[in-house]
Design a protein around this motif. Structure first.
Motif, PDB file in Angstrom:
ATOM      1  N   TYR A 429     101.044  67.502  20.835  1.00  0.00           N
ATOM      2  CA  TYR A 429      99.775  67.436  21.557  1.00  0.00           C
ATOM      3  C   TYR A 429      99.649  66.091  22.279  1.00  0.00           C
ATOM      4  CZ  TYR A 429      94.905  67.969  22.788  1.00  0.00           C
ATOM      5  OH  TYR A 429      93.744  68.070  23.504  1.00  0.00           O
ATOM      6  N   ARG A 430     100.123  65.031  21.657  1.00  0.00           N
ATOM      7  CA  ARG A 430     100.041  63.699  22.273  1.00  0.00           C
ATOM      8  C   ARG A 430     100.810  63.643  23.588  1.00  0.00           C
ATOM      9  NH1 ARG A 430     102.151  58.832  18.640  1.00  0.00           N
ATOM     10  NH2 ARG A 430     100.382  59.548  17.404  1.00  0.00           N
ATOM     11  N   ASP A 431     101.937  64.384  23.650  1.00  0.00           N
ATOM     12  CA  ASP A 431     102.781  64.350  24.848  1.00  0.00           C
ATOM     13  C   ASP A 431     102.391  65.391  25.889  1.00  0.00           C
ATOM     14  OD1 ASP A 431     104.281  62.300  23.752  1.00  0.00           O
ATOM     15  OD2 ASP A 431     105.709  63.670  22.800  1.00  0.00           O
ATOM     16  N   LEU A 432     101.396  66.215  25.578  1.00  0.00           N
ATOM     17  CA  LEU A 432     101.012  67.293  26.489  1.00  0.00           C
ATOM     18  C   LEU A 432     100.050  66.757  27.550  1.00  0.00           C
ATOM     19  CD1 LEU A 432     101.317  70.306  27.136  1.00  0.00           C
ATOM     20  CD2 LEU A 432      99.334  70.721  25.654  1.00  0.00           C
ATOM     21  N   THR A 433     100.604  66.145  28.572  1.00  0.00           N
ATOM     22  CA  THR A 433      99.808  65.616  29.672  1.00  0.00           C
ATOM     23  C   THR A 433      99.420  66.759  30.622  1.00  0.00           C
ATOM     24  OG1 THR A 433     101.887  65.078  30.764  1.00  0.00           O
ATOM     25  CG2 THR A 433     100.794  63.306  29.546  1.00  0.00           C
ATOM     26  N   PRO A 434      98.353  66.576  31.404  1.00  0.00           N
ATOM     27  CA  PRO A 434      97.871  67.661  32.278  1.00  0.00           C
ATOM     28  C   PRO A 434      98.929  68.230  33.205  1.00  0.00           C
ATOM     29  CG  PRO A 434      96.227  65.930  32.127  1.00  0.00           C
ATOM     30  CD  PRO A 434      97.448  65.410  31.419  1.00  0.00           C
ATOM     31  N   ASP A 435      99.866  67.412  33.668  1.00  0.00           N
ATOM     32  CA  ASP A 435     100.881  67.904  34.606  1.00  0.00           C
ATOM     33  C   ASP A 435     101.854  68.887  33.959  1.00  0.00           C
ATOM     34  OD1 ASP A 435     101.689  65.269  33.317  1.00  0.00           O
ATOM     35  OD2 ASP A 435     103.628  65.958  34.087  1.00  0.00           O
ATOM     36  N   LYS A 436     101.849  68.968  32.619  1.00  0.00           N
ATOM     37  CA  LYS A 436     102.745  69.890  31.918  1.00  0.00           C
ATOM     38  C   LYS A 436     102.076  71.242  31.628  1.00  0.00           C
ATOM     39  CE  LYS A 436     105.182  66.012  29.833  1.00  0.00           C
ATOM     40  NZ  LYS A 436     105.344  65.166  28.634  1.00  0.00           N
ATOM     41  N   ILE A 437     100.794  71.371  31.988  1.00  0.00           N
ATOM     42  CA  ILE A 437     100.074  72.628  31.787  1.00  0.00           C
ATOM     43  C   ILE A 437     100.063  73.393  33.108  1.00  0.00           C
ATOM     44  CG2 ILE A 437      97.882  73.682  31.136  1.00  0.00           C
ATOM     45  CD1 ILE A 437      97.322  71.163  29.478  1.00  0.00           C
ATOM     46  N   GLN A 438     100.628  74.567  33.107  1.00  0.00           N
ATOM     47  CA  GLN A 438     100.769  75.347  34.334  1.00  0.00           C
ATOM     48  C   GLN A 438      99.520  76.184  34.627  1.00  0.00           C
ATOM     49  OE1 GLN A 438     104.694  77.361  34.862  1.00  0.00           O
ATOM     50  NE2 GLN A 438     104.995  76.796  32.711  1.00  0.00           N
ATOM     51  N   THR A 439      99.393  76.578  35.866  1.00  0.00           N
ATOM     52  CA  THR A 439      98.435  77.604  36.266  1.00  0.00           C
ATOM     53  C   THR A 439      99.232  78.796  36.767  1.00  0.00           C
ATOM     54  OG1 THR A 439      96.698  76.031  36.852  1.00  0.00           O
ATOM     55  CG2 THR A 439      96.568  78.221  37.827  1.00  0.00           C
ATOM     56  N   PHE A 440      98.995  79.961  36.178  1.00  0.00           N
ATOM     57  CA  PHE A 440      99.738  81.173  36.529  1.00  0.00           C
ATOM     58  C   PHE A 440      98.937  81.965  37.562  1.00  0.00           C
ATOM     59  CE2 PHE A 440     100.682  80.111  32.083  1.00  0.00           C
ATOM     60  CZ  PHE A 440     102.042  79.848  32.193  1.00  0.00           C
ATOM     61  N   LYS A 441      99.549  82.218  38.694  1.00  0.00           N
ATOM     62  CA  LYS A 441      98.842  82.892  39.780  1.00  0.00           C
ATOM     63  C   LYS A 441      99.385  84.282  40.081  1.00  0.00           C
ATOM     64  CE  LYS A 441      97.549  78.554  42.028  1.00  0.00           C
ATOM     65  NZ  LYS A 441      97.597  77.739  43.281  1.00  0.00           N
ATOM     66  N   ASP A 442     100.490  84.639  39.482  1.00  0.00           N
ATOM     67  CA  ASP A 442     101.110  85.929  39.813  1.00  0.00           C
ATOM     68  C   ASP A 442     101.611  86.637  38.568  1.00  0.00           C
ATOM     69  OD1 ASP A 442     103.101  84.172  39.166  1.00  0.00           O
ATOM     70  OD2 ASP A 442     104.369  84.579  40.910  1.00  0.00           O
ATOM     71  N   LEU A 480     100.076 100.633  31.005  1.00  0.00           N
ATOM     72  CA  LEU A 480      99.187  99.967  31.966  1.00  0.00           C
ATOM     73  C   LEU A 480      99.885  98.738  32.513  1.00  0.00           C
ATOM     74  CD1 LEU A 480      95.612  99.855  30.353  1.00  0.00           C
ATOM     75  CD2 LEU A 480      96.468 101.451  32.063  1.00  0.00           C
ATOM     76  N   THR A 481      99.899  98.606  33.821  1.00  0.00           N
ATOM     77  CA  THR A 481     100.412  97.391  34.447  1.00  0.00           C
ATOM     78  C   THR A 481      99.229  96.655  35.046  1.00  0.00           C
ATOM     79  OG1 THR A 481     102.554  98.399  34.921  1.00  0.00           O
ATOM     80  CG2 THR A 481     101.967  96.423  36.173  1.00  0.00           C
ATOM     81  N   ILE A 482      98.927  95.490  34.496  1.00  0.00           N
ATOM     82  CA  ILE A 482      97.700  94.765  34.847  1.00  0.00           C
ATOM     83  C   ILE A 482      98.064  93.483  35.586  1.00  0.00           C
ATOM     84  CG2 ILE A 482      95.625  93.660  33.937  1.00  0.00           C
ATOM     85  CD1 ILE A 482      95.989  95.452  31.422  1.00  0.00           C
ATOM     86  N   LYS A 483      97.577  93.370  36.807  1.00  0.00           N
ATOM     87  CA  LYS A 483      97.742  92.128  37.554  1.00  0.00           C
ATOM     88  C   LYS A 483      96.656  91.158  37.100  1.00  0.00           C
ATOM     89  CE  LYS A 483      99.700  94.547  41.529  1.00  0.00           C
ATOM     90  NZ  LYS A 483      99.565  94.869  42.976  1.00  0.00           N
ATOM     91  N   LEU A 484      97.084  90.015  36.633  1.00  0.00           N
ATOM     92  CA  LEU A 484      96.166  89.075  35.989  1.00  0.00           C
ATOM     93  C   LEU A 484      95.564  88.109  36.995  1.00  0.00           C
ATOM     94  CD1 LEU A 484      98.477  88.271  32.945  1.00  0.00           C
ATOM     95  CD2 LEU A 484      96.511  89.819  32.957  1.00  0.00           C
ATOM     96  N   PRO A 485      94.305  87.733  36.813  1.00  0.00           N
ATOM     97  CA  PRO A 485      93.733  86.673  37.640  1.00  0.00           C
ATOM     98  C   PRO A 485      94.396  85.341  37.300  1.00  0.00           C
ATOM     99  CG  PRO A 485      92.246  87.191  35.844  1.00  0.00           C
ATOM    100  CD  PRO A 485      93.352  88.194  35.779  1.00  0.00           C
ATOM    101  N   PRO A 486      94.300  84.365  38.166  1.00  0.00           N
ATOM    102  CA  PRO A 486      94.877  83.056  37.845  1.00  0.00           C
ATOM    103  C   PRO A 486      94.298  82.513  36.539  1.00  0.00           C
ATOM    104  CG  PRO A 486      94.236  83.155  40.149  1.00  0.00           C
ATOM    105  CD  PRO A 486      93.672  84.384  39.502  1.00  0.00           C
ATOM    106  N   PHE A 487      95.169  81.962  35.702  1.00  0.00           N
ATOM    107  CA  PHE A 487      94.703  81.345  34.456  1.00  0.00           C
ATOM    108  C   PHE A 487      95.651  80.216  34.089  1.00  0.00           C
ATOM    109  CE2 PHE A 487      97.783  84.411  32.960  1.00  0.00           C
ATOM    110  CZ  PHE A 487      98.348  83.865  31.810  1.00  0.00           C
ATOM    111  N   SER A 488      95.156  79.353  33.204  1.00  0.00           N
ATOM    112  CA  SER A 488      95.929  78.181  32.821  1.00  0.00           C
ATOM    113  C   SER A 488      96.274  78.240  31.334  1.00  0.00           C
ATOM    114  CB  SER A 488      95.156  76.910  33.154  1.00  0.00           C
ATOM    115  OG  SER A 488      95.889  75.771  32.792  1.00  0.00           O
ATOM    116  N   LYS A 489      95.445  77.665  30.490  1.00  0.00           N
ATOM    117  CA  LYS A 489      95.772  77.602  29.064  1.00  0.00           C
ATOM    118  C   LYS A 489      95.832  78.981  28.428  1.00  0.00           C
ATOM    119  CE  LYS A 489      93.761  73.044  28.121  1.00  0.00           C
ATOM    120  NZ  LYS A 489      92.720  72.330  27.331  1.00  0.00           N
ATOM    121  N   ASP A 490      94.833  79.824  28.731  1.00  0.00           N
ATOM    122  CA  ASP A 490      94.786  81.122  28.087  1.00  0.00           C
ATOM    123  C   ASP A 490      93.891  82.064  28.873  1.00  0.00           C
ATOM    124  OD1 ASP A 490      92.177  80.225  27.445  1.00  0.00           O
ATOM    125  OD2 ASP A 490      92.214  81.255  25.515  1.00  0.00           O
TER     126      ASP A 490
END
Length: 498
Positions: A429-442, A480-490
């Motif tokens: 958790y200490r090393d988890l800087t914001p730049d390592k958290i992705q945003t999934f768009k597709d 069911l094949t569900i296209k997801l809205p953009p999300f980051s952590k969960d």
């Protein structure tokens, strides 16, 4: 039963996200009507027809949202000897206002010898009885339900030299082992249970009797001896309540082992008098001494799935004690995230609620952020008909087109709940800087096993308890094949027939 309320929510998925608006494709719902079930109903809480969750006698659904409390901890100790009743009442109101519906409390706190339920055995401590009288009154006022554990087994065992059951102090037990095996001790235990049923058994705010805490840990008893004790005590509680009340509260007991096997596992998961399975999820090191906020959630997922697998017939399963027992977390932002992830993993994997944290904090109470997360949990929970949701774990029926996203879910043939969690476990958790958290768009989720037809999919923000958007999705030959809205952590999903 109160009437269901409809909440209009005008939220759209964009045409780009949906990939078009033909009838054969995923389509946005511009103003979905979401039923919100009442927070409580009439009568006792009981196992729902779904077998995995709870309901009130009038059919109002119920799942557990809450944590462990104790009479000596800062928020509840004001009731003892009436030292600060206003603080305790304000605390219970705060819990209610944050969506909490359950507190797990032991009938005594045997660490100091002052807060015992009986002392000596057979003489009920006036201050403790008064404490419970007032606590039930306040729980009725603020609509909180008590999972009541008659004995503080941890401190009883640790302080056996001064325990009132010990023969050295006038009790009937020659050894710790006698606590579960001696007929004389069992009679003394039944006397306590009879007293409690007579005094508080009429309360609908008694959620259940947890007749023994961590039965496998403190009394040097074999699994067969534990089963025999559970046979005796569970039958006694049910028969006594039935005779006095004409109905019974739920009965359970807990083990320290997350998914016990053999005779003990049979007693936890398949005993006919045990209404819901109840174990403590202290995985080492994922839960007990965490290094990130992901591993504990995965551990919960595995344990709940494992518990369901050994049930001969479905019943609710919940953790009633967990947290960083070995290494308390001093970074509150880390602890808040760890708490959030364990809670959602517990529910989505098939638990009968969000699990029950033991604080392991200084002071010994959950953080303000954890309380806001509980409110978010309650907002989601009140939109699901748990009464008729006959779920089972469906992790093996879920797939995401991203390797760094974990999918945890439960479902039946016409409904599912799914939680998608970005897997950042390779970092502390200490090393988890914001730049390592992705945003999934597709990202795309595939769900199998649902009955053929068209489904509504609701996308939820788990941190705020807000519906982000809603769409209809056609079934394609059992998938069911569900296209997801953009999300980051969960991202949480509720999939149901429109």
């Amino acid at each position: 039963m109160q009437h269901l309320r409809s909440i209009p929510l005008g939220l759209l998925l964009t045409a780009v996200l949906l990939g078009g608006c033909q009838s054969s494709a995923q389509q946005a719902i511009s103003s979905p009507q979401i039923k919100q079930y009442p927070a409580s109903g009439a009568g006792f809480v009981q196992v729902a027809p779904s077998k995995r969750y709870f309901q009130f006698e009038d059919g109002t659904p119920f799942v557990i949202i809450g944590a462990n409390e104790a009479m000596t901890w800062p928020d509840l100790d004001g009731l003892y000897s009436n030292t600060n009743m206003k603080r305790t009442e304000a605390y219970l109101q705060m819990l209610h206002d944050h969506g909490v519906n359950t507190i797990r409390v032991m009938a005594e706190y045997s660490q100091d010898g002052v807060h015992n339920f009986e002392s000596p055995l057979g003489t009920y401590t006036p201050e403790t009885i008064s404490y419970w009288d007032q606590l039930f009154q306040l729980c009725e006022k603020y609509d909180l339900y008590v999972l009541l554990t008659p004995w503080d087994t941890f401190w009883m065992s640790k302080n056996w030299d001064t325990n009132p059951y010990n023969a050295a102090n006038g009790g009937p037990a020659q050894s710790k082992h006698d606590f579960l095996t001696s007929p004389a001790v069992r009679q003394a235990q039944k006397n306590r249970l009879q007293f409690m049923i007579n005094r508080w058994g009429n309360s609908k705010h008694l959620l259940a009797w947890e007749i023994l805490n961590e039965a496998d840990m403190w009394w040097e008893a074999t699994p067969v001896e534990i089963r025999e004790w559970v046979d005796d005590m569970s039958a006694y509680v049910k028969a006594t309540e039935q005779q006095k009340l004409g109905k019974t509260h739920m009965v359970t007991f807990s083990t320290a082992k997350a998914v016990p096997d053999g005779v003990l596992g049979e007693t936890v998961f398949n005993h006919p008098n045990i209404d819901f399975a109840n174990t403590h999820l202290y995985a080492e090191p994922a839960v007990n001494a965490p290094r990130n906020a992901i591993d504990a959630a995965v551990s919960f997922q595995q344990d709940i799935r494992g518990g369901q697998a050994v049930m001969k017939s479905p019943k609710p399963f919940t953790d009633t004690e967990s947290g960083p027992i070995t290494e308390w977390i001093t970074d509150h932002s880390f602890d808040d995230e760890y708490f959030h992830n364990m809670s959602w993993a517990h529910l989505m994997a098939g638990g009968a609620g969000f699990g029950m944290r033991w604080p392991y904090l200084e002071p010994h109470t959950l953080t303000e952020t954890m309380r806001t997360y509980e409110l978010a949990m309650s907002k989601f929970a009140r939109t699901v008909d748990w009464t008729h949701f006959a779920s089972h774990n469906i992790d093996d029926q879920l797939s995401v087109n991203r390797e760094d996203v974990r999918a945890i879910g439960s479902g039946d043939e016409s409904q599912a709940i799914v939680w998608l969690l970005q897997d950042t476990s390779k970092y502390t958790y200490r090393d988890l800087t914001p730049d390592k958290i992705q945003t999934f768009k597709d990202a795309t989720l595939i769900v199998k096993g649902l009955r053929a037809g068209r489904y509504e999919v609701r996308f939820w923000d788990t941190y705020k308890g807000e519906l982000l958007s809603s769409a209809t999705v056609p079934d394609d030959q059992g998938s069911l094949t569900i296209k997801l809205p953009p999300f980051s952590k969960d991202l949480a999903l509720h999939i149901l027939k429109p």
